[in-house]
Design a protein around this motif. Structure first.
Motif, PDB file in Angstrom:
ATOM      1  N   THR A  77       0.830  -1.201   0.000  1.00 57.11           N
ATOM      2  CA  THR A  77       0.000   0.000   0.000  1.00 57.11           C
ATOM      3  C   THR A  77       0.867   1.254   0.000  1.00 57.11           C
ATOM      4  O   THR A  77       0.582   2.229  -0.706  1.00 57.11           O
ATOM      5  N   ALA A  78       1.934   1.239   0.793  1.00 55.88           N
ATOM      6  CA  ALA A  78       2.855   2.380   0.817  1.00 55.88           C
ATOM      7  C   ALA A  78       3.415   2.639  -0.574  1.00 55.88           C
ATOM      8  O   ALA A  78       3.473   3.804  -1.026  1.00 55.88           O
ATOM      9  N   ARG A  79       3.817   1.602  -1.274  1.00 59.90           N
ATOM     10  CA  ARG A  79       4.370   1.783  -2.621  1.00 59.90           C
ATOM     11  C   ARG A  79       3.312   2.321  -3.580  1.00 59.90           C
ATOM     12  O   ARG A  79       3.581   3.231  -4.391  1.00 59.90           O
ATOM     13  N   ALA A  80       2.098   1.782  -3.498  1.00 61.55           N
ATOM     14  CA  ALA A  80       1.040   2.252  -4.388  1.00 61.55           C
ATOM     15  C   ALA A  80       0.751   3.733  -4.171  1.00 61.55           C
ATOM     16  O   ALA A  80       0.552   4.502  -5.131  1.00 61.55           O
ATOM     17  N   LEU A  81       0.739   4.166  -2.914  1.00 59.77           N
ATOM     18  CA  LEU A  81       0.466   5.571  -2.635  1.00 59.77           C
ATOM     19  C   LEU A  81       1.638   6.466  -3.024  1.00 59.77           C
ATOM     20  O   LEU A  81       1.451   7.584  -3.501  1.00 59.77           O
ATOM     21  N   PHE A  82       2.863   5.989  -2.812  1.00 62.00           N
ATOM     22  CA  PHE A  82       4.036   6.745  -3.250  1.00 62.00           C
ATOM     23  C   PHE A  82       3.997   6.929  -4.767  1.00 62.00           C
ATOM     24  O   PHE A  82       4.273   8.030  -5.282  1.00 62.00           O
ATOM     25  N   ASP A  83       3.644   5.876  -5.489  1.00 60.73           N
ATOM     26  CA  ASP A  83       3.507   5.983  -6.950  1.00 60.73           C
ATOM     27  C   ASP A  83       2.407   6.985  -7.314  1.00 60.73           C
ATOM     28  O   ASP A  83       2.555   7.770  -8.268  1.00 60.73           O
ATOM     29  N   ARG A  84       1.299   6.970  -6.570  1.00 60.12           N
ATOM     30  CA  ARG A  84       0.212   7.912  -6.866  1.00 60.12           C
ATOM     31  C   ARG A  84       0.670   9.346  -6.634  1.00 60.12           C
ATOM     32  O   ARG A  84       0.374  10.238  -7.440  1.00 60.12           O
ATOM     33  N   PHE A  85       1.390   9.572  -5.546  1.00 59.19           N
ATOM     34  CA  PHE A  85       1.876  10.921  -5.276  1.00 59.19           C
ATOM     35  C   PHE A  85       2.712  11.447  -6.437  1.00 59.19           C
ATOM     36  O   PHE A  85       2.606  12.615  -6.814  1.00 59.19           O
ATOM     37  N   ARG A  86       3.542  10.581  -6.992  1.00 55.71           N
ATOM     38  CA  ARG A  86       4.393  11.014  -8.101  1.00 55.71           C
ATOM     39  C   ARG A  86       3.599  11.153  -9.396  1.00 55.71           C
ATOM     40  O   ARG A  86       3.769  12.116 -10.142  1.00 55.71           O
ATOM     41  N   HIS A  87       2.731  10.195  -9.671  1.00 55.65           N
ATOM     42  CA  HIS A  87       1.947  10.222 -10.909  1.00 55.65           C
ATOM     43  C   HIS A  87       1.024  11.431 -10.960  1.00 55.65           C
ATOM     44  O   HIS A  87       0.853  12.076 -12.004  1.00 55.65           O
ATOM     45  N   ASP A  88       0.421  11.772  -9.819  1.00 52.09           N
ATOM     46  CA  ASP A  88      -0.535  12.880  -9.774  1.00 52.09           C
ATOM     47  C   ASP A  88       0.136  14.240  -9.618  1.00 52.09           C
ATOM     48  O   ASP A  88      -0.552  15.265  -9.548  1.00 52.09           O
ATOM     49  N   GLY A  89       1.455  14.253  -9.524  1.00 53.43           N
ATOM     50  CA  GLY A  89       2.160  15.527  -9.409  1.00 53.43           C
ATOM     51  C   GLY A  89       2.145  16.125  -8.024  1.00 53.43           C
ATOM     52  O   GLY A  89       2.515  17.299  -7.854  1.00 53.43           O
ATOM     53  N   ILE A  90       1.727  15.354  -7.030  1.00 58.81           N
ATOM     54  CA  ILE A  90       1.833  15.837  -5.653  1.00 58.81           C
ATOM     55  C   ILE A  90       3.305  15.978  -5.289  1.00 58.81           C
ATOM     56  O   ILE A  90       3.704  16.909  -4.577  1.00 58.81           O
ATOM     57  N   LEU A  91       4.117  15.049  -5.789  1.00 57.06           N
ATOM     58  CA  LEU A  91       5.567  15.131  -5.673  1.00 57.06           C
ATOM     59  C   LEU A  91       6.158  15.342  -7.057  1.00 57.06           C
ATOM     60  O   LEU A  91       5.713  14.713  -8.032  1.00 57.06           O
ATOM     61  N   THR A  92       7.151  16.212  -7.178  1.00 56.94           N
ATOM     62  CA  THR A  92       7.869  16.423  -8.429  1.00 56.94           C
ATOM     63  C   THR A  92       9.362  16.314  -8.157  1.00 56.94           C
ATOM     64  O   THR A  92       9.817  16.539  -7.025  1.00 56.94           O
ATOM     65  N   ARG A  93      10.116  15.973  -9.203  1.00 58.61           N
ATOM     66  CA  ARG A  93      11.558  15.757  -9.021  1.00 58.61           C
ATOM     67  C   ARG A  93      12.360  16.863  -9.675  1.00 58.61           C
ATOM     68  O   ARG A  93      12.068  17.291 -10.803  1.00 58.61           O
ATOM     69  N   ASP A  94      13.386  17.320  -8.981  1.00 61.30           N
ATOM     70  CA  ASP A  94      14.268  18.337  -9.542  1.00 61.30           C
ATOM     71  C   ASP A  94      15.065  17.766 -10.703  1.00 61.30           C
ATOM     72  O   ASP A  94      15.422  16.578 -10.722  1.00 61.30           O
ATOM     73  N   GLU A  95      15.374  18.638 -11.683  1.00 62.20           N
ATOM     74  CA  GLU A  95      16.037  18.196 -12.906  1.00 62.20           C
ATOM     75  C   GLU A  95      17.524  17.915 -12.700  1.00 62.20           C
ATOM     76  O   GLU A  95      18.117  17.117 -13.430  1.00 62.20           O
ATOM     77  N   SER A  96      18.141  18.557 -11.723  1.00 64.27           N
ATOM     78  CA  SER A  96      19.585  18.410 -11.521  1.00 64.27           C
ATOM     79  C   SER A  96      19.878  18.266 -10.039  1.00 64.27           C
ATOM     80  O   SER A  96      19.082  18.670  -9.191  1.00 64.27           O
ATOM     81  N   PRO A  97      21.047  17.699  -9.701  1.00 67.02           N
ATOM     82  CA  PRO A  97      21.396  17.542  -8.285  1.00 67.02           C
ATOM     83  C   PRO A  97      21.638  18.891  -7.611  1.00 67.02           C
ATOM     84  O   PRO A  97      22.103  19.847  -8.234  1.00 67.02           O
ATOM     85  N   GLY A  98      21.339  18.933  -6.350  1.00 70.57           N
ATOM     86  CA  GLY A  98      21.606  20.125  -5.560  1.00 70.57           C
ATOM     87  C   GLY A  98      21.594  19.800  -4.078  1.00 70.57           C
ATOM     88  O   GLY A  98      21.253  18.679  -3.670  1.00 70.57           O
ATOM     89  N   TYR A  99      21.991  20.756  -3.294  1.00 69.63           N
ATOM     90  CA  TYR A  99      21.801  20.675  -1.846  1.00 69.63           C
ATOM     91  C   TYR A  99      20.541  21.464  -1.489  1.00 69.63           C
ATOM     92  O   TYR A  99      20.020  22.262  -2.286  1.00 69.63           O
ATOM     93  N   TYR A 100      20.075  21.249  -0.272  1.00 71.38           N
ATOM     94  CA  TYR A 100      18.879  21.938   0.203  1.00 71.38           C
ATOM     95  C   TYR A 100      19.167  22.466   1.601  1.00 71.38           C
ATOM     96  O   TYR A 100      19.672  21.725   2.452  1.00 71.38           O
ATOM     97  N   ILE A 101      18.893  23.731   1.814  1.00 71.88           N
ATOM     98  CA  ILE A 101      19.023  24.314   3.139  1.00 71.88           C
ATOM     99  C   ILE A 101      17.694  24.136   3.855  1.00 71.88           C
ATOM    100  O   ILE A 101      16.635  24.439   3.307  1.00 71.88           O
ATOM    101  N   TYR A 102      17.759  23.640   5.069  1.00 69.53           N
ATOM    102  CA  TYR A 102      16.545  23.338   5.844  1.00 69.53           C
ATOM    103  C   TYR A 102      16.658  24.071   7.177  1.00 69.53           C
ATOM    104  O   TYR A 102      17.527  23.771   7.985  1.00 69.53           O
ATOM    105  N   ARG A 103      15.780  25.058   7.366  1.00 73.15           N
ATOM    106  CA  ARG A 103      15.779  25.833   8.615  1.00 73.15           C
ATOM    107  C   ARG A 103      14.539  25.490   9.443  1.00 73.15           C
ATOM    108  O   ARG A 103      13.420  25.507   8.936  1.00 73.15           O
ATOM    109  N   LEU A 104      14.764  25.166  10.706  1.00 73.48           N
ATOM    110  CA  LEU A 104      13.696  24.909  11.663  1.00 73.48           C
ATOM    111  C   LEU A 104      13.681  26.031  12.686  1.00 73.48           C
ATOM    112  O   LEU A 104      14.738  26.443  13.173  1.00 73.48           O
ATOM    113  N   THR A 105      12.498  26.526  13.016  1.00 73.33           N
ATOM    114  CA  THR A 105      12.372  27.571  14.021  1.00 73.33           C
ATOM    115  C   THR A 105      11.362  27.120  15.065  1.00 73.33           C
ATOM    116  O   THR A 105      10.212  26.804  14.736  1.00 73.33           O
ATOM    117  N   MET A 106      11.807  27.079  16.315  1.00 74.22           N
ATOM    118  CA  MET A 106      10.957  26.627  17.417  1.00 74.22           C
ATOM    119  C   MET A 106      11.118  27.599  18.571  1.00 74.22           C
ATOM    120  O   MET A 106      12.234  27.817  19.054  1.00 74.22           O
TER     121      MET A 106
END
Length: 413
Positions: free
Chosen positions: A68-97
């Motif tokens: 089920t997890a795989r089927a939903l992961f595939d749906r997320f990608r197929h439906d465009g809920i998730l999209t993939r970047d065209e080239s490699p990069g780093y990502y800055i992640y800031r958390l504020t609490m």
């Protein structure tokens, strides 16, 4: 060997980040995850805790959960809920609490460095949790939750990160339901990527703060797949991670509650603590939040007490035995309360410091527990000292806040 590399992330389509992002799989039980994801078909909990999509009678480790997890992961990608970047990069992640910020770099960490000990661990894993995360990543063909790493402060990483934030807007910035703010930037400039990669290559080590089971699962997948694809650049040779400088990482207390006094009445229990060598016990008029190492609060029968331990010099020199979690275990929990293996004993439970001292009081006042102990937080330099020595810490030694969210960055294999 570069410890952290750029990668092509799958991430939520712009505007969907807050709907997709989910707490780590292991901070919620199945019922809590069901309630949180209710009414939101795009919550990543539907992948990371896929049992919530199936009737509650089905065990969380049933094969239907993973498919089920795989089927939903595939749906997320197929439906465009998730999209993939065209080239490699780093990502800055800031958390504020609560007004405090911590800013890290997301990428993919080297499994080889983990196996060789340059990405260092400080705790044992539980086989059931490790098996579950290995199976999920294998079926998804992806690492969907980041390992929380930390590294000793590096000026080059700090300068590159701050410069990018000052000159670029975050591509997502939202406040989650727990009021923690999550902001991310994508670093796609080749020169900045090279600067960061060179800095990560120079680092002598990184340390796992949170996510030992995910890292162990990634190493198992790598070892299982390397015969089919031995390339040093094969995706299975890396795992999703975010690393933060040690100057910004916060560790909260990880407190203890015990169901009974091991056959003792309250007076006898207090007498035995008071008789311990190098231990002082005194009543407290207020809830005790320990302000220094080797100090503990204890809540028993409507009363708070303060416990202090004067540790022997030879134990102070030992990176594990000088830890407050070890001191409490060796002086009180095992000899007086009979808790020999806190990893397995059902008479003990652990309460993250984020819940406050009132949570300890409530569990004792309700009659569920007989006694509670408040702890001084383990320091990050203590964690690093244990890891550098090749040792492991006692279970439930650290509670890291704030938590990274699953589903904001995903690495496919």
């Amino acid at each position: 060997m570069t410890l952290l590399h750029p990668f092509r992330a799958w991430r939520p389509r712009a505007g969907l980040e807050a709907r997709v992002a989910a707490p780590p799989y292991d901070v919620l039980n199945s019922d809590e995850a069901r309630r949180m994801a209710d009414g939101n078909p795009d919550s990543f909990l539907r992948v990371s805790k896929a049992e919530i999509n199936i009737e509650p009678s089905v065990p969380a480790t049933d094969e239907r959960v993973y498919t089920t997890a795989r089927a939903l992961f595939d749906r997320f990608r197929h439906d465009g809920i998730l999209t993939r970047d065209e080239s490699p990069g780093y990502y800055i992640y800031r958390l504020t609490m609560n007004g405090c910020e911590q800013t890290g770099i997301a990428g993919v960490a080297s499994v080889a460095a983990y196996l060789e000990g340059r990405i260092k661990k400080h705790e044992f894993t539980r086989p059931d949790k490790e098996n579950d995360r290995t199976r999920l990543s294998d079926v998804l063909d992806a690492h969907s939750g980041p390992v929380f790493l930390t590294h000793r402060h590096d000026p080059a990483i700090k300068t590159a990160t701050e410069s990018w934030i000052q000159t670029h807007a975050p591509y997502c910035d939202f406040r989650a339901d727990d009021q923690i703010r999550h902001a991310l930037w994508r670093v796609d400039d080749p020169e900045v990527i090279e600067t960061l990669s060179a800095a990560f290559k120079r680092l002598p080590a990184m340390y796992i703060a949170d996510g030992h089971h995910r890292a162990a699962a990634a190493s198992r997948i790598h070892l299982a797949r390397r015969d089919q694809d031995p390339s040093p650049d094969a995706p299975h040779g890396f795992f999703l991670a975010v690393t933060f400088p040690d100057t910004q990482v916060r560790i909260l207390d990880y407190n203890r509650v015990v169901t009974d006094l091991n056959g003792l009445d309250e007076a006898s229990f207090l007498d035995r603590i008071a008789a311990l060598p190098r231990v002082t016990l005194a009543p407290a008029s207020q809830p005790v939040k320990p302000g220094s190492r080797h100090e503990f609060g204890m809540y028993l029968k409507d009363r708070w007490f303060r416990i202090k331990v004067a540790l022997e010099p030879e134990l102070e020199a030992d990176p594990v035995r000088c830890l407050d979690v070890t001191i409490l275990q060796e002086r009180i929990l095992e000899p007086l309360l009979g808790i020999r293996d806190p990893r397995k004993d059902t008479r003990i439970d652990f309460v993250g410091g984020i819940r406050g001292l009132e949570a300890l009081k409530q569990r004792v006042d309700s009659g569920e527990m007989a006694v509670a102990f408040s702890m001084h937080p383990t320091a990050l330099n203590e964690l690093m000292r244990v890891a550098d020595a090749g040792h492991v810490m006692p279970p439930k030694s650290t509670w890291f806040e704030p938590k990274l969210r699953d589903g904001l960055l995903i690495q496919t294999l």
